[in-house]
Scaffold this motif. Structure first.
Motif, PDB file in Angstrom:
ATOM      1  N   UNK A  37       0.845  -1.203   0.000  1.00  0.00           N
ATOM      2  CA  UNK A  37       0.000   0.000   0.000  1.00  0.00           C
ATOM      3  C   UNK A  37       0.878   1.250   0.000  1.00  0.00           C
ATOM      4  N   UNK A  38       1.679   1.456  -1.066  1.00  0.00           N
ATOM      5  CA  UNK A  38       2.598   2.603  -1.082  1.00  0.00           C
ATOM      6  C   UNK A  38       1.870   3.942  -1.177  1.00  0.00           C
ATOM      7  N   UNK A  39       0.571   3.910  -1.499  1.00  0.00           N
ATOM      8  CA  UNK A  39      -0.163   5.164  -1.635  1.00  0.00           C
ATOM      9  C   UNK A  39      -0.533   5.802  -0.314  1.00  0.00           C
ATOM     10  N   UNK A  40      -0.311   5.097   0.793  1.00  0.00           N
ATOM     11  CA  UNK A  40      -0.683   5.659   2.089  1.00  0.00           C
ATOM     12  C   UNK A  40       0.543   6.028   2.905  1.00  0.00           C
ATOM     13  N   UNK A  41       0.457   7.172   3.554  1.00  0.00           N
ATOM     14  CA  UNK A  41       1.454   7.582   4.530  1.00  0.00           C
ATOM     15  C   UNK A  41       0.732   8.313   5.658  1.00  0.00           C
ATOM     16  N   UNK A  63     -12.972  -9.093   2.317  1.00  0.00           N
ATOM     17  CA  UNK A  63     -14.295  -9.142   1.684  1.00  0.00           C
ATOM     18  C   UNK A  63     -14.177  -9.560   0.233  1.00  0.00           C
ATOM     19  N   UNK A  64     -14.894 -10.627  -0.135  1.00  0.00           N
ATOM     20  CA  UNK A  64     -15.070 -11.028  -1.529  1.00  0.00           C
ATOM     21  C   UNK A  64     -13.757 -11.107  -2.310  1.00  0.00           C
ATOM     22  N   UNK A  65     -12.784 -11.817  -1.768  1.00  0.00           N
ATOM     23  CA  UNK A  65     -11.522 -12.010  -2.467  1.00  0.00           C
ATOM     24  C   UNK A  65     -10.538 -10.866  -2.320  1.00  0.00           C
ATOM     25  N   UNK A  66     -10.883  -9.880  -1.505  1.00  0.00           N
ATOM     26  CA  UNK A  66      -9.991  -8.748  -1.283  1.00  0.00           C
ATOM     27  C   UNK A  66      -9.372  -8.823   0.105  1.00  0.00           C
ATOM     28  N   UNK A  67      -8.107  -8.462   0.185  1.00  0.00           N
ATOM     29  CA  UNK A  67      -7.472  -8.212   1.478  1.00  0.00           C
ATOM     30  C   UNK A  67      -7.660  -6.729   1.763  1.00  0.00           C
ATOM     31  N   UNK A  90     -10.618   8.418   7.551  1.00  0.00           N
ATOM     32  CA  UNK A  90     -10.637   6.960   7.389  1.00  0.00           C
ATOM     33  C   UNK A  90     -10.046   6.603   6.038  1.00  0.00           C
ATOM     34  N   UNK A  91      -9.358   5.460   6.005  1.00  0.00           N
ATOM     35  CA  UNK A  91      -8.705   4.999   4.788  1.00  0.00           C
ATOM     36  C   UNK A  91      -8.925   3.496   4.627  1.00  0.00           C
ATOM     37  N   UNK A  92      -9.013   3.084   3.381  1.00  0.00           N
ATOM     38  CA  UNK A  92      -9.125   1.655   3.053  1.00  0.00           C
ATOM     39  C   UNK A  92      -7.901   1.255   2.238  1.00  0.00           C
ATOM     40  N   UNK A  93      -7.096   0.348   2.794  1.00  0.00           N
ATOM     41  CA  UNK A  93      -5.965  -0.240   2.073  1.00  0.00           C
ATOM     42  C   UNK A  93      -6.440  -1.579   1.523  1.00  0.00           C
ATOM     43  N   UNK A  94      -6.202  -1.825   0.248  1.00  0.00           N
ATOM     44  CA  UNK A  94      -6.829  -3.006  -0.365  1.00  0.00           C
ATOM     45  C   UNK A  94      -6.022  -3.555  -1.537  1.00  0.00           C
ATOM     46  N   UNK A 267      -7.808   1.724  -6.315  1.00  0.00           N
ATOM     47  CA  UNK A 267      -7.150   2.921  -6.794  1.00  0.00           C
ATOM     48  C   UNK A 267      -5.641   2.738  -6.814  1.00  0.00           C
ATOM     49  N   UNK A 268      -4.973   3.662  -7.467  1.00  0.00           N
ATOM     50  CA  UNK A 268      -3.517   3.610  -7.543  1.00  0.00           C
ATOM     51  C   UNK A 268      -2.917   3.695  -6.147  1.00  0.00           C
ATOM     52  N   UNK A 269      -1.947   2.859  -5.885  1.00  0.00           N
ATOM     53  CA  UNK A 269      -1.319   2.828  -4.577  1.00  0.00           C
ATOM     54  C   UNK A 269      -2.049   1.977  -3.571  1.00  0.00           C
ATOM     55  N   UNK A 270      -3.166   1.350  -4.020  1.00  0.00           N
ATOM     56  CA  UNK A 270      -3.954   0.444  -3.161  1.00  0.00           C
ATOM     57  C   UNK A 270      -4.508   1.130  -1.920  1.00  0.00           C
TER      58      UNK A 270
END
Length: 284
Positions: A37-41, A63-67, A90-94, A267-270
């Motif tokens: 998840x390089x898109x989060x800092x 959820x549904x095949x997603x981490x 709030x953020x979702x890393x996926x 999205x880009x960066x997960x």
């Protein structure tokens, strides 16, 4: 059929390996960002007051095949709670779930501590399980309320509807909502997190319980309720003991509800921002 709710209770300080594993859920502490998840800092989590926010929740919610890892941050200043849209994030890393366990473990390793905040709330690991069934005798609360009103009026027939309203007795809806909150909380009084993607939140009062949730900023899809932070979290993390100002009471809330993209867009960066709704304490 109602969507089952899962609840999480504090399970003591995390083990050393849990402090480095982003898939281990926790309240408080420092955020654990996986390499994928390089898109989060954490530098993105800054309050309107200019201070860095503290981590409130990190929860692994597949959820549904997603981490998926959900992160909730907040400013630990009481005054900033008056502007929750800018003092909570709030953020979702996926990413897609991996089949290769070795490859999965390699991508979980963290590249150093990416946390810039010098302050953090105490950290508690979480034990998550399905909410216990309600085995108590069902009570028709509305019927009981009407009976109480009838008794009050018979006891003192001079009491008018306006008198009841001034006394707060006409606040039946608020009381019923709070009664339901207490009744549901009693199934597991230590719960700090409720999780049920697409389920229903457990409101603490009738105030601000119908939020206007904006669509996903990434793809425009509607957002679903997914996770709720319970006020019991304040008891366990004691934010008032971890403020810059000794007179500051720290963050406080009635409940916090998190709404996430119904399409689980990638999205880009997960990483994708999500929507947090702040419900104030009943006394506010």
């Amino acid at each position: 059929m109602p969507i089952p709710m899962w609840i999480a209770v504090p399970d003591g300080p995390p083990e050393p390996h849990e402090l480095r594993d982003p898939y281990e859920s926790q309240i408080g502490g420092r955020v654990k960002v996986p390499r994928w998840a390089p898109g989060f800092t954490p530098r993105r989590c800054q309050c309107v007051c200019g201070r860095p926010m503290v981590l409130v929740v990190q929860a692994f919610c597949p959820s549904e095949g997603w981490e998926r890892i959900l992160l909730i941050f907040a400013c630990n200043r009481a005054v900033c709670q008056k502007d929750p849209l800018r003092s909570w994030q709030a953020w979702r890393l996926q990413r897609r779930e991996l089949d290769d366990q070795d490859q999965k473990e390699q991508t979980l390793l963290l590249e150093g501590d990416d946390v810039v905040s010098t302050t953090a709330l105490p950290c508690q690991a979480l034990d998550m399980f399905e909410e216990p069934a309600d085995e108590s005798k069902k009570v028709d609360v509305e019927a009981e309320w009407r009976k109480m009103q009838e008794v009050n009026q018979r006891t003192n027939p001079d009491i008018t509807g306006k008198d009841l309203e001034e006394l707060g007795i006409d606040e039946a809806k608020m009381d019923l909502v709070f009664f339901h909150f207490q009744e549901r909380l009693s199934r597991s009084p230590q719960q700090v997190i409720r999780w049920g993607r697409g389920g229903q939140p457990l409101w603490i009062s009738k105030h601000q319980c119908s939020p206007t949730v904006p669509p996903c900023s990434g793809c425009g899809a509607t957002r679903l309720f997914e996770l709720q932070v319970m006020p019991t979290l304040v008891y366990y993390l004691r934010p008032q003991d971890h403020t810059d100002d000794k007179e500051d009471e720290g963050l406080d809330f009635g409940t916090i509800t998190l709404y996430t993209c119904s399409q689980s867009c990638q999205l880009e960066g997960n990483v994708c921002p999500e929507y947090v709704h702040y419900q104030p304490p009943p006394s506010d």
